[in-house]
Structures are given as C-alpha cells and as structure tokens.
Enzyme design. Structure first.
Site, PDB file in Angstrom:
ATOM      1  CG  HIS A 190     -25.027 -24.431   7.286  1.00  0.00           C
ATOM      2  ND1 HIS A 190     -24.573 -25.282   6.307  1.00  0.00           N
ATOM      3  CD2 HIS A 190     -24.377 -24.790   8.417  1.00  0.00           C
ATOM      4  CE1 HIS A 190     -23.700 -26.124   6.819  1.00  0.00           C
ATOM      5  NE2 HIS A 190     -23.549 -25.841   8.105  1.00  0.00           N
ATOM      6  CB  SER A 233     -19.537  -5.088   7.455  1.00  0.00           C
ATOM      7  OG  SER A 233     -19.733  -4.193   8.533  1.00  0.00           O
ATOM      8  CG  ASN A 234     -12.945  -2.255   7.561  1.00  0.00           C
ATOM      9  OD1 ASN A 234     -12.687  -2.255   8.759  1.00  0.00           O
ATOM     10  ND2 ASN A 234     -12.005  -2.202   6.646  1.00  0.00           N
ATOM     11  CG  ASP A 261     -22.333 -27.550   2.334  1.00  0.00           C
ATOM     12  OD1 ASP A 261     -23.374 -27.322   2.974  1.00  0.00           O
ATOM     13  OD2 ASP A 261     -22.280 -28.255   1.308  1.00  0.00           O
ATOM     14  NE  ARG A 272      -3.611   2.263   2.636  1.00  0.00           N
ATOM     15  CZ  ARG A 272      -3.353   3.230   3.514  1.00  0.00           C
ATOM     16  NH1 ARG A 272      -2.307   3.122   4.331  1.00  0.00           N
ATOM     17  NH2 ARG A 272      -4.140   4.291   3.606  1.00  0.00           N
ATOM     18  CB  SER A 330      -8.323   2.405   2.146  1.00  0.00           C
ATOM     19  OG  SER A 330      -9.399   1.642   1.621  1.00  0.00           O
ATOM     20  N   GLY A 347     -11.805  -6.664  10.686  1.00  0.00           N
ATOM     21  CA  GLY A 347     -11.377  -6.036  11.925  1.00  0.00           C
ATOM     22  C   GLY A 347     -10.175  -5.123  11.741  1.00  0.00           C
TER      23      GLY A 347
END
Length: 529
Positions: free
Chosen positions: A502, A450-451, A506, A347, A359, A475
């Site tokens: 599910h 989603s961050n 799987d 980066r 980013s 995370g």
C-alpha cells in the site's frame, strides 16, 4: 543509503585480488546482475557481478592494482549522495602483501604439502554456509577440479571444487551443519600426514564441527531408505538431492545406476531414464521387517511423538525475508475472476504448432508483462525517500523445490513471445529443482507470479517478494455454471489475487491493473499483436 562493496574472496585460497578491468565507471547506473569488474584471483580471472542497484559513486581499487580481500572495492548508491563518511570508515587497501591463506597463526605448524580449506564466501552477502552434501570422504584421493561438496549459501546451493590435489585428511563441517565463512572446511595433504591440532588452532576452526583427524575412511552402514545408499563397489554413491528424491519415490536403488554427471555423479535424468531388468526391492528376511521403501515412523496410539527437522540455510533465508516483507510492507489483496474459455481454445491451437509448448501459466506471465507496461506503478519499488518505477519488466516465477521456494527471473519479459516465455520458464524451473541456478538468475525481479493451480488450489494470497511492490497468485481453472448473455452455461474460470504494497500501490491502481490483466487473458489474441 549507499552500499559499500568489498573485494570478494572468489576462491578458498584467495587473500587478495587484482582488478583486471572495470566494466563500469563512476557515474554509471548499475542494475542487480550487472558485471562490475573482472578480478584476477590466485586461480583465475573471474567476472564479479553486482547484487545491488544504483549509481556507481566510487571506485576504490583502480585497474591493475591489487588489494586484500574485504578492501573497499566500490560504493553504489543514489546519484549525488554524500559518501564521505563511508570513505572515512571503509577499510583501505594496505600496500603490503597479504599472507597466504595456508599460513596459520604462528603457533600452528602446518606440514609441507598440507592445505587447509576454509568455508568460501560464494556470494558478496554470504556470511555462513551449510554443507548440503560431501562428495568425498576422509581417506579419498582428491584431484584438482574434483567436486568436494555442495554448499548452501543465502542465494543457492553451489558445487565447491578443490584447487588442490592430495588425500582428504579431515572434514571440519559435517553434512547438514552450518559454519561462518573462513571456518575450517577440510584439510588436504599427503596420505598419512599427522595433522593433529591444525584444525583446532587454525583461524576460526574452533567453530567447525570436531572430527578426529586420525579417522580413516570406513564403509558406511546400510541406510533404511534406499536412496540414501552410501556404498557400492567403489564406496559412496554420488547423487544430486533431486535424484535421491526421485529414486526414493520410484523405489530405485541408486547403487545400480551409472551416473552421467560430473565425476560420475547420478543426476535427475539418470534416474528418470533408468529401466530395471527386474523390480528393485530390498531383500526380505524371515522377520516382519518393513522394506526400506515402506519405512515410516511408528506412532503408538495415545503417545505424544515429535520430530525435529533442522532448518536448511535456504529455509532460514526464506523465513527471514518473508517475515521482513510481511511486517514492513502494508499488504492488501485484490481478487478477480477471469473466464478461461478463450484461453483454453487458444492454447490448443498454439500447441498444435510443431515444437511449441505453452502452458496457462505462460499465458498469465505474458499477460502480466503487457499489463505492467500499461500500469508501471505496479512495477515499482518503495524507498524511504522515493518510489522507483521500473520501465523494464523482469518477472520472477515462484518455483517449489525440495528445501523451500526459489524465484528465478525472466528478464525483459515484455519483449518475449509466448513460446519464448514457455521455454524460459521450463529451463529456469528445471535448473531450480536440480539446484543449478546461478545467484544472478534469482535477482532483479520487478514483479512476481506464484501459481498453485496445478495443486488444485482455487484461491490464495501470497506474501510480496520484496523489493517488488506486488505479487500475483494464480489459482486452478474450475469448470462451473456461469452466466453469459443472461443464460446459465458451463464455463471455465480462474481466480487471480494481487497482493499489493500500500506504500506504492493504491487500491484503484491495483484494480485497474487487474482489469487490464483480465482483458488480455480473456482475449488471448490481443497478446499476439
């Protein structure tokens, strides 16, 4: 199951529409966001997009023909699906002219020049709307094209403009209040016109909030919080919700700003670029009164104090959809830890290139797009009789906004470079926070990212954004001791958690996807091939 698409009402005065051009024909495959037809209203010719995916099974209104709002326009479903029952039950277009929307029931007499404005249906799935902000007040002059209000739908917050000129005589739905489509929103006409009884007896007006039509414009009282100032030399200060929030955080009095938005409205950039010649603060009095920017709720010790915040339309939709997802899709989560050392080095090199900004989140999105192409079962949707495998990759990016969460979509992400992804995310996120996203920009995702790493969250699990089968939770990057080549060294790692449905994915399939994702992130050069 097939979906019936009815003639939409694309303006507040539209009672019938004419299909100018069909851009799809029976048998064509339809994706969410595709333009189905061009429809002529009483105001303009507008593109009408699909909020559903499937095959176009039936066209109810041929090109050049007109039909009232809510007449059968089209049916979308699965190829070969039997739609005879839907055709029998669907409202057919009568061969008579629809009454103008300005015509109230026979018992209601509307003076000449007076226009009743009703809550518009701004998307095909909208049943109620919430007035987020009024940009005009009773007594104001209104010109054609003026923005009357910001209205929250089930898709987004959209500006609603007036197609009529006159004086705003009546407001039927107050800020923060919701009402069904077709409820009386406002009445416009010549100044001083007696409109007594019109709102109470017009259509669904009884469901709207009562405001006395004889009210005249009065100056609003000063508010406690600076950004809520509603008076200046010209009356009310017009500002977007985001501009108000930024002004509140910075302690800026909005009445001192010149707006660069439509109709002089103050927008985000106006607040961010404002430099005061002297500190802006509320005048002090001889009392020990708090300044507006420091106003907080006082809670006496030992007392139970509660506060009730009315749910916005967006919050209601978020609650409904997340509950449906959690309680219908059997969720399970897979977590993996990835090394970020090479990603950090790469980066730095990439961002050294002029006019380039990438980013870590952009790198994760790119890695997801490439991994999804190798593991298409992750890029799927559950249906009762079949699993749809998407071979195109549209990644939704969760963005926190003032009222909740929206998920704008990067279409065909797999074909985008890192720099294109970065520019696309910045554009979508910026417009999401100023509520400028269009409904079609939030539809059609096949996978979601989603961050919460920027908030210091190390690990978390998300609820799947249906109809997707999976969502990746990203995370924070953490510096910690790691083992490399048998030695303990300082390294940088990041936790990724994949929530899977599910029914479609799987455990082994999800694990293989994460292994591929880890490979791409830990070796960024492979994403440049």
């Amino acid at each position: 199951m097939a979906t019936v698409i009815n003639m939409p009402r694309l303006s507040d005065t539209m009672t019938e529409g004419t299909v100018a051009t069909w851009l799809k024909k029976v048998g064509d495959t339809i994706k969410e966001g595709d333009i189905l037809a061009e429809i002529e209203t009483d105001k303009a010719t507008m593109e009408f997009e699909s909020f559903n995916s499937g095959v176009l099974l039936h066209i109810g209104i041929p090109e050049g023909e007109s039909a009232p709002v809510d007449s059968l326009l089209a049916i979308i479903g699965k190829e070969g699906e039997d739609i005879s029952a839907l055709l029998a039950d669907a409202p057919q277009a009568p061969k008579v002219e629809a009454a103008p929307i300005d015509d109230a029931p026979a018992a209601v007499s509307i003076p000449a020049g007076v226009k009743v404005i009703t809550m518009p249906r701004l998307s095909d799935t909208m049943t109620t709307g919430t007035v987020a902000t009024w940009l005009k007040k009773v007594g104001d002059d209104v010109k054609e094209g003026d923005i009357l209000a910001e209205i929250e739908t089930d898709k987004a917050t959209m500006e609603f403009e007036s197609f009529n000129a006159g004086t705003l005589l009546f407001i039927g739905i107050q800020e923060g209040e919701s009402a069904p489509v077709d409820s009386v929103l406002a009445i416009i006409g010549p100044a001083g016109t007696d409109i007594t009884g019109i709102a109470d007896n017009y259509g669904k007006g009884e469901s709207a909030a009562a405001v006395k039509p004889t009210e005249t414009a009065t100056a609003a009282q000063p508010q406690t919080v600076i950004q809520e100032t509603t008076t200046n030399d010209n009356g009310r200060v017009f500002a977007s919700p985001l501009a108000k929030q930024i002004a509140k955080d910075k302690g800026i009095n909005l009445s001192q700003l010149q707006g660069s938005g439509g109709n002089g409205r103050i927008i985000k950039s106006d607040v961010e670029n404002y430099t005061a010649s002297a500190p802006v603060a509320a005048p002090q009095t001889n009392s020990q009164q708090e300044t507006p920017t420091a106003a907080k709720l006082f809670v006496p010790a030992g007392e139970v104090v509660t506060e009730e915040i009315k749910n916005s339309q967006m919050r209601k939709i978020i609650a409904k959809r997340l509950a449906e997802s959690l309680f219908t899709a059997p969720h399970y989560n897979l977590t993996i830890e990835v090394s970020m050392d090479e990603a950090m080095n790469s980066r730095t090199i990439i961002n050294a290139v002029p006019d380039t900004k990438v980013s870590f989140n952009d790198m994760v999105i790119k890695a997801c797009a490439m991994a999804l192409k190798k593991h298409p079962k992750i890029n799927s949707q559950w249906k009762e009789d079949a699993i749809t495998i998407n071979h195109h990759v549209n990644i939704g990016v969760a963005v926190a906004v003032e009222d909740g969460l929206v998920v704008p979509v990067l279409r065909f992400t797999d074909a985008m470079s890192l720099s294109q992804i970065g520019a696309g995310v910045r554009d979508l996120a910026g417009r999401a926070k100023t509520k400028k996203l269009l409904p079609n920009e939030m539809d059609g995702s096949t996978f979601t990212v989603s961050n919460l790493g920027m908030f210091g969250i190390v690990e978390f699990n998300s609820i799947i954004n249906q109809p997707n089968s999976a969502i990746l939770s990203v995370g924070a990057i953490v510096e910690k001791p790691v083992v490399k080549n048998g030695q303990i060294v300082i390294g940088n790692t990041m936790m990724l958690s994949l929530a899977c449905d599910h029914r479609t994915i799987d455990g082994a399939t999800g694990a293989q996807f994460l292994q591929t994702l880890k490979l791409f992130i830990e070796n960024p050069v492979t994403m440049l091939a």
